[in-house]
Structures are given as C-alpha cells and as structure tokens.
Design a protein around this motif. Structure first.
Motif: not given
Length: 1003
Positions: A433-435, A439-442, A449-453, A877-886
């Motif tokens: 879903p769009q949300k 959510m992944i920005t969090n 244990g998270s959904k994405f994990d 080379g950048k992890e998920l949380l280091q990336l821009s939204p795009g």
C-alpha cells in the motif's frame, strides 16, 4: 477485437494466400477448394486469432474471405487483414537466376477493399515494368493489369523463347505474373493517399531481400528497402531456422523486426512448409490493426516466435497464482440507496494491470478489495478504512461483498468488505500500500521483527537452495539451527563475564579513594585504641614471698593453660583448613554434576543429528569422570574435620580443668599472693588483647590488617584491578568474535540472493546489494532504563540525555572491535564524568536508578547483548534510512519487482508518488517489465504516464459518477484501444487539445 482484458498472447499469421492467389497450390479456384480452405481456417488451433489474407496484385481473395466472415463463417478468427503482395523492380541472385523482392502492404481492416483497389492498386499499375530479359516485349504488351492481360503477357513471354524450351515455363497467367514488377517509389507514392494515413504497414520478404548482393552499387538500396519497411516476413521450416535468420539481420545492423508466417499456398496436409497453420508467431496485442501498430514500439516484449510464450506456459502451470477476475455485489438485504459497486465485474490480464484515474475515483478501492480477498497481511488500506468506506458512522462496506476468481476457475468465498482478513489465513497476494513506502521512513519499520524485516528474510530464504534449507521452514528457523552452538558459547562467555565483573566491582571498591579513606580512619581508630590500651597497662605489683612448691605449681598450671590455648588455636586453624577444602570439594562435585547434566543434554539434543549421519555419538564424544580421588580427599578431610572438632573439644575441656585448678590454688593463698596472681592474670590478658589490636595482615580489624589493606589498595589491588579489566576486555573481544561468526553465517545465507543480484544485469545496474552489518539494537532505551536522568550527569534530562547518547552512538561502527571497545569506554567515561559543562567525576551509583546496581549496568554494557547481525539492503552503497524518499521508493520497488521470488500477484499502490517521470522511465519501467514475466502485477496510479512507459497489458480507468448515486465505473482494455488511449490522455494531459497545445510548445 478490443478485449477488456487488454493485450493477450495470440497467434498472428499475416501471410496466408487463398485459392484466388495467382500462385497457389490448393488446386482449382472453385467452390470445393474454397470450402476446404475456409474449413481449415476454422479448424486452426484456438490460439490463432489474426490472419492476413494475401493476394498478388489483386484483392479478390480477401473480399471472398470477409464475405464468408460476414456470413457467419470463421468465428474463431478475430481479425482478418488485407495484404497486397507485390514484386519490386529490385533484383537479387545472379543474371541467370534472378530473384524478385516480395513487398507486402498490410492494410487496416477498416479500409474498404474497393478503396484499396481504386486508390492503391489502380495507382501503381502504370508504374510496372517487366523483368530485364523481357523488356523488349513491353512494346508489344501494355495496359491495365488484369488477369486476362497478365495471361496475354505470359503467352508473349513463352512465345519469345525457342520452342524446345517452352515446356520449362509455367502457364501463361503465372508466367506473366512472375515477370511483372512494380516501382518501389510508385508504391510509396500511392500509399501517401489520405485514405491510407496511419492505416497500413509494410513488410519485405527476408529470403528474397537477402539475395541482393552487398556491393558498392546495391548496399544503400538494399538497406533502404528493409529499414524503411515496418516488418520483415519469413516462412521458416523450424524455430532454429527462424532464429538464425533473425541473427543474420541483427548482425547486419538492419531492421530485424522479423515475423514468421505460414506463407500458406497449400492445405495443412501438404509436405511444404508453406501450408495453412504452420506459423510460429505470437503477438501480444488487441486483435486490431491498432494493436499491430502498437507492437512496433514494443517489439521485444510483444512478439514471440516459438511453440508457446513463456508467460502462457507459466500461467498454464500455475493457475492458482493468477487472478482472472473479481465480482463485487451489493448485498441482497442492503437498504443503501447509493450504487457504488453494485453488479461490478472485472476480468484481468495475467501480466501488468495498470489502474488509472484521478484522485478519489476508486482506484485504491479496487486494489484494497483484491488485497482483502487475497488475505493480505497488510492493514494499511487506502479505501477500506474507518476514515472512508468503513466510517463507523456510515459504514457502507457492510452493504457489499466481493469474491475473486482465479485462472484455475476456483472462486474465493464471498467476503463482506467490512470484514478483516481472518487470522492464520495463507497470504495469496502481496500488497504494497501507499502507506508502506511512508512507513519505511520510520527507523522502527526496519528493526528486528518488523514487517519489512520479515519480508527481507523471506526473500533471502527463497533464494537459498532447497538442500541448504536443511528442512527449515523460514530463515529465522534456519539461522537458529545454524547459530545455536555459537550462541551457547556466547552465553557461556557472558556467564564468565559476570564473575569477572563481580571481581572488578569489588576491586574498584577496594582501590577507591572512599575505601582508602575508610581504611585510614579505621587504622587511626585502632591506633588510638592501642594507645588507650597501652595507657591502661595494669600497675605492677611486687612479687610476695611464697613457698617454692606453690610457685612451681602456679608456673606449671599457667604453662599448661598457655600450651592448651596455643593448641586450641592451631586445632581451629586446622579445622578451618579442612572446612575450606571440603567446601571446595563440594563445589567441584557440583561442577561435575553440572558437567554430567550438560553432557546428558548434549546426548539428547544431538542424538537426532548423529542419527542423520549414521554415526554413534559414543564414537565422537564420551564423558569419563573419575571421582575416586575427589572422594578420597573428601573422606580424608571429613575425618580431619571430625578429628579437629574432637581435639578442640578435648583441649577446651582440659583448659577449663586447668583454669579451675589455677583458680582453686589461688583461693588457698593469702591476700598478698592472691593480688599478685590476679596481677599476673591481668598482664597476660592485657598482652593478649594488645596482640589482637596490633594483629597481623590476615587478622581482620587489626592495625596490621588495615596497614596491609592500605598498602594493597595502592599497589597490589590496583594491579589486580588492571588485570581484571584486561581480562574483561579479552572476554568482550572473544564475545565479539563469536558475533562475527554469526555474521559469517548470515553472509553465507544471503550469498545466493547476492549472487542472483550480481548476475542480474538489470539489478546490478542499480547497485542493489544485500549486506550483513552488526548493529546496535535497542541500546538507547535499555541503557537509559538504568540511568536516573534526574541526577546531575552527562545523560541528565529526558530528551537531552537521549540526544547525547544518540550522538555518541552515531560516532561508532559496530562492525569493528576497536570501535566497540572505544564506544564502551566512552559510555563508561560519560557515566563517571559529567561532560555537559564540566569534567567533575561522579559516582556511578549516583547515576543509577534505585532498582539497578552497578553490577546490572556492567552486565548490560560489557555483555554486548545489544549487538546483533542484521541483514541490510543497500542502494548505491547507502542503507535504506540514508536514502532520499525517491531513492527509497526505487529501492523498494526493485526489491519487490526483481529480487522477491514470490510468484503470487503483486499489488502496488501509487509507487510513483516520490518519483519523477525520468525515474519512472529509466528505473521502474524496466523492473516492472521484468517482474511481469514471472508474476501478475497490479499498479495503481493517478499518473497514467507510468502505465504508458511500462506498456501495461491492461489499463483499467476508474471513475465515480456522483450524479448517478456514486456509481463506480471501471473501463478496461489495452493501451492501443482507442477508448482507453483517450482515457489516458484525458487523465494524463487534461484532454487531447491540452496535449496538442503542450506538444506544440515542447517540439
């Protein structure tokens, strides 16, 4: 035919001659031959849906076929296209064996055959010329090209050769046709007629074209003919022969849009390859001329030459993985006046379905329902939520139910739109879903244990070869299996670390300034006590005269009591030694029992593994404990303890007897001697008490004890503390090395998916990587739970303290042992020193909450329980949380579209929100094209550019007619479908006039 399911794979044979053709092998051009011809077309396999009816020069055969279609024949064929085949005045081969280039014009079925005859065939007839060897006959033969005039030409040609060679020639009509050629330029000029604008395609025959020699005179003309043609036709004996022909075109760097056609001149039982039904061409498009036109821009994706397209075969073998359609109905007992989804039914393409529409027009409503019926684990519905269709105040979802139909024909149970997915249902679709993207920005969204994990681990596990899964059902289970022994070692080390911390805490206390001050005060107190004691020495009394016998008796008794006292002390010392040794023996016996219990557990836990490899456990490991020596020592020191206790009792009784004798003897003396004897007793007691006050280093609460303790705290104990801390650091490093072993196991498990990425050209281009990193997990909350943030110190203040701690954490890479040790050192230093605005030392105890002790803090800090391996997904080379939204959106889409091996339907709601059009075109479109090869993909978008760029097989345009009781309307079809194309333009560009206006500004 415009199919609401959009573009589907069907067989297209664009080169079928009829009995009307000037050259054909069906037989006589009569009703009987035509009946068989039509019957064979009607008997084609069901995948044949489009045929091109070829005529040389004429269009009579096409007219007869479409007349049969209008009379109710050929119901199995969706589209019949008129194709005119001409021979160009370009020649290949040799002077003695000329081959003519066949040129085909495929007209739209919407062009009237009479228009083709009048505006094209009549327009090119003045442009014919004869084959070079018969050019002189041109003067004898001229006029319009008809069958009769061609027959006349043929007779002239036959009559022009010696009589003995005439038998080598075909009948006059055929011979006339074979030597009649048309100007390429005249053909192109005729096609410029407004009657044919955007209503024709051209094709050149590959075999005849290939006969043109590559030389300085012909190369330009040869390339022009093929490159200016839309298509290239060939009739191949085998698929391998087709592939070879296509490679030759590709290698020659010319138009290689090659189609295999039957070039049917014979019925299907003929030995010739040019027979009805011999065609390897599949085209994915609406069965319309517009569909064929659209294929030109998406050739590689929409054309397949072979027995069956891979996707069709995949669907055939996995029918339960593809949604065929959905039914949505209002409940029979509904009192809702609004229509919404009443009697709504849709069929879906099994490749890419793009659901388009402006905001609030019912796009997400459809996908929410698909996700709900597909037992999605997601709860983030955009439409079926309490703010919209499930609003508790007016819950419209209660009035509707829906069910999905699978390609297998199975229909799901109808589910009310107000219901949630029942627990423990098998997830049949993957819904993003769009949300989810938000959510992944969090940070919490990707922790353990998270959904994405869970999704990450599921994908990694799917790439592990079946044998290497070791019978485990999930990655967590496999990790647990492979890391169990290492974790046991870590737990054992942490237990040892606990003992070291206890020792350090004790030594820290003994070497602390507070303790030194306490010892100094105790020493001064004892010295003062000695001074007072010395000042209280009994006053000396002169020895009175007493008989020698009595004096000797007193001396003997006192000597006897002194000896007994000394023996009692020695016996008690022996008793203490025996008790300590027996205590150690008891501890050893306990450890032996624990070892035996551990071994027994090892036997139980390992028996299954030993059985698997067919090895007896006893041949690998056997526990052999010899307790005889321990038992011997236990008996020996038990006896010694008993003997010491008996000896002490006897000695104390003897001493008591001797003291009573002394007291009795004293009672017989006169006053002077009694006073003297009393003085001697006092002196003896005074001396003994003085010795106790002075004591020895082993004697607690004595002067020498305190002196020794002060000396030790300055030298020996400091060294002991340093050694203990080094021992602790070594243990921490050892624990870290074991965590590194866990990392290696993690790396081994994700290697298959990384190899998949490295060998996948498209994914590798995006620099997508899996990695394993040692991260801190939950350190902040766990650490601050120990700290009293109301107390003055580095971590004072609820938010300020948290920020300061995060600032420290962010400085360190927990994959490096040196960084880990520095991190621990800085944390401990920050507890002991207030670093906010001073460097004042504070007591650790003063920084802790009342419920925690120093031991608790050390256990947490040095055990490294907060460090653990974690799979990390990286982009460039950048992890998920280091990336821009795009960038984050790109990474997630690549992950779900390319890396995820799940083959259930994938539903993605508005993935383009954080992406510009260039990113959609360059990054997402290729990923979607790859994903739909192996699974059904639904994309919801309010930007139809995504559907266009990705060349969706089916487009569903959603809208809500608010004037008709909120009726939700879904119009579906292929991009090439004119009505769908208009919907795309209206939504994307704000109607066609707006698009034209912008176009004029852009170009």
């Amino acid at each position: 035919m415009n199919d609401p399911r959009g573009s589907l794979w069907r067989k297209w044979d664009l080169h079928v001659h009829t009995p009307e053709s000037l050259v054909q092998g069906y037989g006589a051009n009569n009703d009987e031959t035509w009946e068989r011809f039509l019957t064979e077309l009607e008997s084609l396999p069901p995948e044949y849906k489009v045929i091109g009816i070829n005529d040389y020069i004429f269009i009579d055969g096409y007219k007869r076929v479409i007349k049969a279609k209008s009379d109710g024949r050929l119901k199995n064929i969706d589209l019949i296209l008129p194709v005119i085949e001409l021979r160009l005045d370009k020649f290949g081969g040799t002077d003695s064996n000329l081959s003519k280039i066949n040129f085909h014009i495929i007209f739209s079925n919407e062009v009237n055959p009479d228009i083709i005859h009048e505006q094209f065939l009549n327009a090119i007839k003045p442009g014919y010329r004869l084959s070079p060897q018969y050019e002189d006959i041109q003067q004898e033969w001229s006029g319009l090209v008809t069958k009769n005039s061609l027959e006349d030409l043929g007779r002239l040609i036959i009559e022009s050769v010696p009589h003995e060679k005439r038998s080598q020639y075909s009948p006059p009509l055929t011979e006339g046709f074979n030597n009649l050629n048309f100007s390429y330029d005249k053909i192109l000029d005729a096609l410029k007629s407004p009657y044919f604008k955007d209503r024709y395609l051209t094709a050149v025959g590959k075999t005849e074209w290939a006969d043109i020699k590559w030389n300085d005179h012909s190369i330009a003309e040869k390339k022009t003919i093929i490159n200016d043609s839309n298509l290239v036709f060939i009739s191949s004996e085998t698929i391998e022969a087709f592939d070879k022909a296509k490679r030759n075109l590709t290698t020659s760097k010319v138009n290689d849009r090659l189609l295999d056609c039957s070039d049917a001149h014979y019925f299907n039982d003929a030995l010739s390859k040019d027979r009805i039904g011999k065609c390897f061409t599949w085209i994915k498009a609406d069965t319309t001329f517009e569909g064929l036109m659209h294929v030109l821009s998406e050739w590689e994706r929409r054309v397949y030459i072979g027995d069956i397209p891979n996707k069709l075969n995949l669907v055939k073998n996995h029918r339960t993985k593809y949604i065929k359609g959905i039914k949505i109905n209002k409940k029979a007992n509904s009192r809702l006046d609004e229509i919404w989804f009443e009697n709504c039914q849709l069929s879906f393409n099994f490749e890419l379905v793009a659901i388009i529409g402006n905001k609030g027009m019912g796009k997400s409503a459809l996908t929410d329902m698909l996700a709900l019926l597909g037992n999605t684990s997601s709860k983030d519905f955009s439409f079926l939520n309490k703010q919209k269709f499930r609003d508790p105040k007016n819950n419209k979802s209660l009035d509707f139910e829906a069910q999905i139909i699978w390609e297998s024909g199975e229909e799901s149970l109808a589910r009310c739109l107000a219901e949630d997915v029942p627990e423990h249902e098998v997830e049949l679709v993957k819904y993003i879903p769009q949300k989810f993207f938000e959510m992944i920005t969090n940070e919490n969204a990707i922790e353990e244990g998270s959904k994405f994990d869970k999704e990450l681990k599921k994908v990694i596990f799917s790439h592990v070869d079946e044998p290497n899964k070791l019978g485990c059902a999930s990655l967590d289970e496999l990790i647990e299996y492979r890391t169990e022994e290492i974790k046991d070692v870590i737990n054992s080390m942490r237990s040892e670390l606990k003992d070291i911390n206890e020792k350090i805490i004790k030594l820290e206390y003994l070497t602390s300034e507070d303790h030194k001050q306490d010892l100094g005060k105790q020493l001064e107190t004892k010295k003062q006590e000695l001074s007072v004691h010395d000042s209280s020495r009994p006053t000396e009394i002169d020895k009175p005269i007493v008989s020698p016998s009595i004096e000797e008796a007193f001396k003997d008794l006192r000597s006897e009591i002194e000896t007994l006292t000394s023996n009692i002390t020695e016996a008690k010392s022996q008793l203490n030694r025996s008790v300590k040794i027996l205590a150690s023996i008891s501890k050893i016996k306990g450890k032996i029992e624990n070892l035996r219990r551990m071994y027994d557990n090892f036997v139980i836990e390992s028996s299954e593994e030993f059985d698997k490899i067919g090895v007896k456990m006893e041949s690998i490991a056997r526990l052999d404990i010899n307790e005889s020596l321990i038992q011997q020592y236990e008996r020996e020191y038990s006896n010694k303890q008993s003997q010491s206790e008996e000896l002490i009792d006897r000695l104390e009784n003897n001493k008591k007897v001797s003291e009573e004798k002394l007291y009795s003897l004293q009672s017989t003396l006169d006053e002077a001697n009694r006073s003297y004897q009393h003085y001697l007793d006092e002196i003896t007691n005074w001396d003994q008490l003085r010795e106790v006050i002075i004591g020895s280093p082993d004697q607690h609460e004595s002067i020498e004890y305190y002196k020794n303790a002060l000396n030790e705290s300055s030298t020996t104990l400091v060294d002991d503390l340093s050694k203990a801390k080094l021992e602790r650091n070594s243990k921490v490093e050892a624990i870290f090395l074991e965590i590194k072993k866990l990392v290696n196991i993690y790396i081994d498990l994700y290697k298959p998916v990384q190899d998949f990425i490295d060998n996948h050209e498209l994914i590798d281009r995006y620099q997508l990587n899996f990695n394993v990193s040692i991260i801190q997990q939950g350190f902040i909350d766990a650490f601050l739970s120990h700290i009293n943030q109301s107390a003055k110190g580095t971590f004072h203040g609820t938010q300020d303290g948290r920020d300061k701690l995060k600032e420290i954490i962010d400085k360190y890479d927990f994959n490096s042992i040196s960084n880990v040790m520095q991190f621990i050192a800085e944390i401990q230093e920050s507890i002991e020193i207030d670093k906010r605005d001073s460097i004042n030392r504070v007591k650790i105890e003063s920084q802790l909450r009342k419920s925690f002790k120093k031991q608790d803090l050390y256990e947490f800090l040095y055990s490294l329980k907060y460090l653990e391996p974690r799979y990390i997904l990286q982009l460039g080379g950048k992890e998920l949380l280091q990336l821009s939204p795009g960038e984050r959106g790109v990474l997630l889409l690549i992950f779900y579209l390319l890396v995820d091996k799940d083959d259930c339907p994938l539903i993605i709601d508005q993935p383009e929100d954080n992406l510009d059009n260039q990113s959609v075109y360059e990054l997402i479109a290729p990923c979607i094209s790859e994903a739909r090869l192996r699974r059904q993909v639904f994309i919801i978008t309010h930007n139809p550019n995504l559907a266009v760029v990705c060349d969706a097989e089916q487009v569903i345009a959603a809208s809500i007619n608010k004037l008709d009781k909120e009726r939700v309307e879904y119009v579906s079809g292929a991009i090439e479908n004119p009505s769908i194309n208009k919907k795309i333009i209206d939504i994307l560009e704000g109607t066609k006039p707006a698009f034209k206006k912008r176009e004029s500004k852009y170009f």
